[in-house]
Enzyme design. Structure first.
Site, PDB file in Angstrom:
ATOM      1  N   ASP A 134      27.096  32.660  46.721  1.00 45.00           N
ATOM      2  CA  ASP A 134      27.894  33.064  45.435  1.00 45.00           C
ATOM      3  C   ASP A 134      28.468  32.058  45.100  1.00 45.00           C
ATOM      4  O   ASP A 134      28.558  31.063  45.240  1.00 45.00           O
ATOM      5  CB  ASP A 134      28.302  34.758  45.726  1.00 45.00           C
ATOM      6  CG  ASP A 134      28.455  35.279  44.309  1.00 45.00           C
ATOM      7  OD1 ASP A 134      29.998  35.541  43.462  1.00 45.00           O
ATOM      8  OD2 ASP A 134      27.326  35.168  43.691  1.00 45.00           O
ATOM      9  N   HIS A 172      34.497  36.822  41.701  1.00 47.60           N
ATOM     10  CA  HIS A 172      33.125  37.479  41.709  1.00 47.60           C
ATOM     11  C   HIS A 172      32.378  37.512  43.417  1.00 47.60           C
ATOM     12  O   HIS A 172      32.035  38.395  43.855  1.00 47.60           O
ATOM     13  CB  HIS A 172      32.255  36.582  41.478  1.00 47.60           C
ATOM     14  CG  HIS A 172      30.851  36.950  41.032  1.00 47.60           C
ATOM     15  ND1 HIS A 172      29.902  37.437  41.534  1.00 47.60           N
ATOM     16  CD2 HIS A 172      30.446  38.413  40.111  1.00 47.60           C
ATOM     17  CE1 HIS A 172      28.759  37.237  40.981  1.00 47.60           C
ATOM     18  NE2 HIS A 172      28.807  38.240  40.206  1.00 47.60           N
ATOM     19  N   SER A 341      25.613  42.691  40.046  1.00 46.73           N
ATOM     20  CA  SER A 341      25.692  42.143  40.809  1.00 46.73           C
ATOM     21  C   SER A 341      26.248  43.416  41.880  1.00 46.73           C
ATOM     22  O   SER A 341      25.683  43.067  43.478  1.00 46.73           O
ATOM     23  CB  SER A 341      26.886  40.990  40.399  1.00 46.73           C
ATOM     24  OG  SER A 341      26.847  39.990  39.671  1.00 46.73           O
TER      25      SER A 341
END
Length: 561
Positions: A134, A172, A341
């Protein structure tokens, strides 16, 4: 541009045009060192050189370079190096759970943890590692583990640009790490699915702007495998919309599908987010058949509205306002995220939690247990295109595996036909497990659907594909995603090394009207007349001569342009 000689100008006529000089980012997979050398010569710039995979990510200028590589017998694939991105809603700060505030002196067991039963079992004794590909991780967050529980590798491009695995500009990756492994029992913030001996390995598939490319993801995934991880979590990708040519603009990639197939067959579980556009579409890499595609649900167990639907959805977890660790504007805090996610991180971490208790079980047995015990109350069949087999119930899977790795005298095999979807996974022990390797490959011309695929999928990926792909380079291509680039169409070659004989620039030339629903049968020369009639010798020779003329004109124009 210099003029052509008179005779050639007369023959070529309107074909005497300059070669476009549009730069295109491509993935090139080569067979041998000759193919590698040819690719490096053709490239105007190299962004990543993945020698261990025989893959180069490069920039090419002009369609002729693409055609040359396409025809090169030492080149296996030439594909668009598509833009990928993280795929969730903006984060929402949870100020009442910020570290150090007196309002939260006890640790919060979130809805996401409870929903998948992760608070009902403990870690085993066997070390298992989850790789999160990521945007990095905010190392130093007081509610996240540190070295050696968390390790990683930086992303370094060929131009020297480096993106550190231990930093996270978008938060994230830090959120995903919290879902998976936020520290338990520290009277602080939230808890994750699993702690030691479950470990994290962090690689960068995304830049600091939250975007990346297929080549970056391929490099990051290979770093995971080189480290010997047990599972990989991918909360990134791009959507596959038929009207945008997803099988030629790079969202679908044969190079990537081949690699993931090899990884899964090697004993590593791969999980990927199904995407958040709320459509009946496939989303890659999640929709590759060997990958476990994860959907998102609301806190009441219903499907989260933004989660995509398709026949490759396999499992689900919470994706509505899921709280986790965060790093926002340089500050360690907590935040909520909505999307697939979060669900993917929950499911992937559940797999390694389960595996740490049953190290004798194979990756296939872990996958089977999660699928067989998942909860789906939305359909009587136990599996659908919204949440697959259902919400992970890791305690139930634990109980099942206590009876043995194959307690149901069953094994799991991905359906060999993409059209069948994951709901038709095999749970019996056949004499020979069907191979998930497809015998045919996607095409940019999905016009046939003899398998009776549901209407919402008919335009995406046909069950019968042409055996050849047009080698023409189209000058325009629809935008893949609002934030993505729009280079020209890039053809891909077949799996096998092509013949050393050069092909004309048109794979098929038709006389008369081409049938829209069923291709013509070529004669010995490879040409048809559009109605199935074999061409006579004069006609065939004429077409060959015409193709040769076009090739000659194109080459001369390219040289003198």
């Amino acid at each position: 541009m210099r003029k052509l000689p008179g005779t050639m100008r007369l023959l070529c006529g309107s074909l005497a045009v300059a070669t476009p000089s549009l730069a295109q980012n491509v993935l090139v997979e080569y067979f041998d060192e000759i193919g590698r050398a040819d690719t490096l010569v053709a490239a105007s710039r190299v962004s990543l050189d993945l020698k261990n995979r025989h893959v180069i990510a490069a920039e090419l200028v002009g369609d002729q370079s693409l055609l040359d590589l396409k025809r090169n017998p030492h080149i296996k694939h030439v594909e668009h190096d598509a833009v990928i991105f993280s795929i969730d809603e903006p984060v929402t700060l949870n100020h009442d759970t910020v570290a150090g505030r007196n309002r939260h002196l006890t640790e919060l067991v979130t809805d996401g943890i409870k929903m998948i039963q992760a608070d009902q079992i403990e870690e085993g004794t066997d070390i298992r590692t989850l790789c999160i590909v990521d945007s990095g991780i905010g190392i130093g967050h007081p509610d996240l583990p540190t070295y050696p529980t968390v390790q990683g590798v930086n992303l370094t491009l060929d131009d020297g640009t480096t993106y550190a695995w231990s930093d996270d500009a978008t938060s994230h990756g830090t959120l995903l790490a919290g879902y998976a492994a936020a520290i338990k029992g520290n009277s602080l913030g939230v808890r994750g699915v699993a702690n030691e001996p479950v470990r994290l390995f962090i690689t960068r598939g995304l830049r600091d702007d939250g975007k990346g490319t297929l080549s970056m993801m391929l490099d990051a995934v290979d770093q995971c495998i080189d480290h010997g991880v047990d599972a990989i979590s991918l909360s990134l990708g791009c959507p596959c919309r038929a009207n945008e040519g997803c099988f030629t603009n790079g969202c679908y990639s044969e190079i990537m599908e081949d690699r993931f197939r090899s990884i899964v067959r090697g004993g590593t579980l791969v999980f990927a987010a199904a995407g958040n556009t709320g459509e009946d579409i496939h989303f890659y890499p999640a929709s590759y058949r060997d990958i476990i595609s994860v959907s998102a649900v609301n806190k009441d167990g219903s499907k989260w509205n933004g989660s995509n639907r398709n026949n490759q959805i396999e499992l689900a977890a919470l994706g509505e306002a899921a709280m986790s660790t965060a790093k926002i504007k340089g500050r360690f805090t907590y935040a909520s995220l909505s999307g697939t996610s979060a669900a993917t991180a929950y499911v992937a971490a559940s797999a390694v939690l389960l595996w740490s208790n049953f190290p004798e079980c194979s990756a296939t047995a872990i996958r089977q247990a999660l699928d067989a015990t998942a909860l789906n109350t939305m359909t009587e069949t136990g599996c659908d295109s919204s949440i697959g087999f259902g919400i992970v119930q890791v305690k139930n899977a634990f109980d099942m595996l206590q009876k043995g790795c194959h307690s149901r005298s069953a094994m799991f095999a991905v359906p060999s036909n993409f059209e069948d979807g994951i709901c038709k996974a095999i749970f019996e022990v056949p004499s020979t497990i069907p191979s998930p390797v497809p015998t045919q490959h996607p095409s940019s011309m999905p016009t046939q659907n003899p398998s009776g695929r549901p209407t919402q999928y008919q335009s995406e990926r046909p069950s019968s594909f042409p055996t050849g792909r047009p080698s023409l380079i189209k000058s325009e291509m629809p935008t893949m995603f609002p934030t993505s680039i729009s280079p020209t169409l890039i053809p891909t070659s077949d799996h096998e090394a092509p013949s050393t004989a050069l092909q004309p620039p048109f794979d098929n030339i038709f006389l008369g009207q081409q049938n829209d629903t069923q291709g013509d049968v070529p004669n010995a020369t490879g040409a048809t007349n559009g109605k199935g009639r074999k061409l006579n010798a004069t006609e065939a020779l004429g077409l060959v001569a015409f193709a040769s003329l076009v090739t000659t004109c194109y080459s001369i124009v390219s040289i003198i342009s």
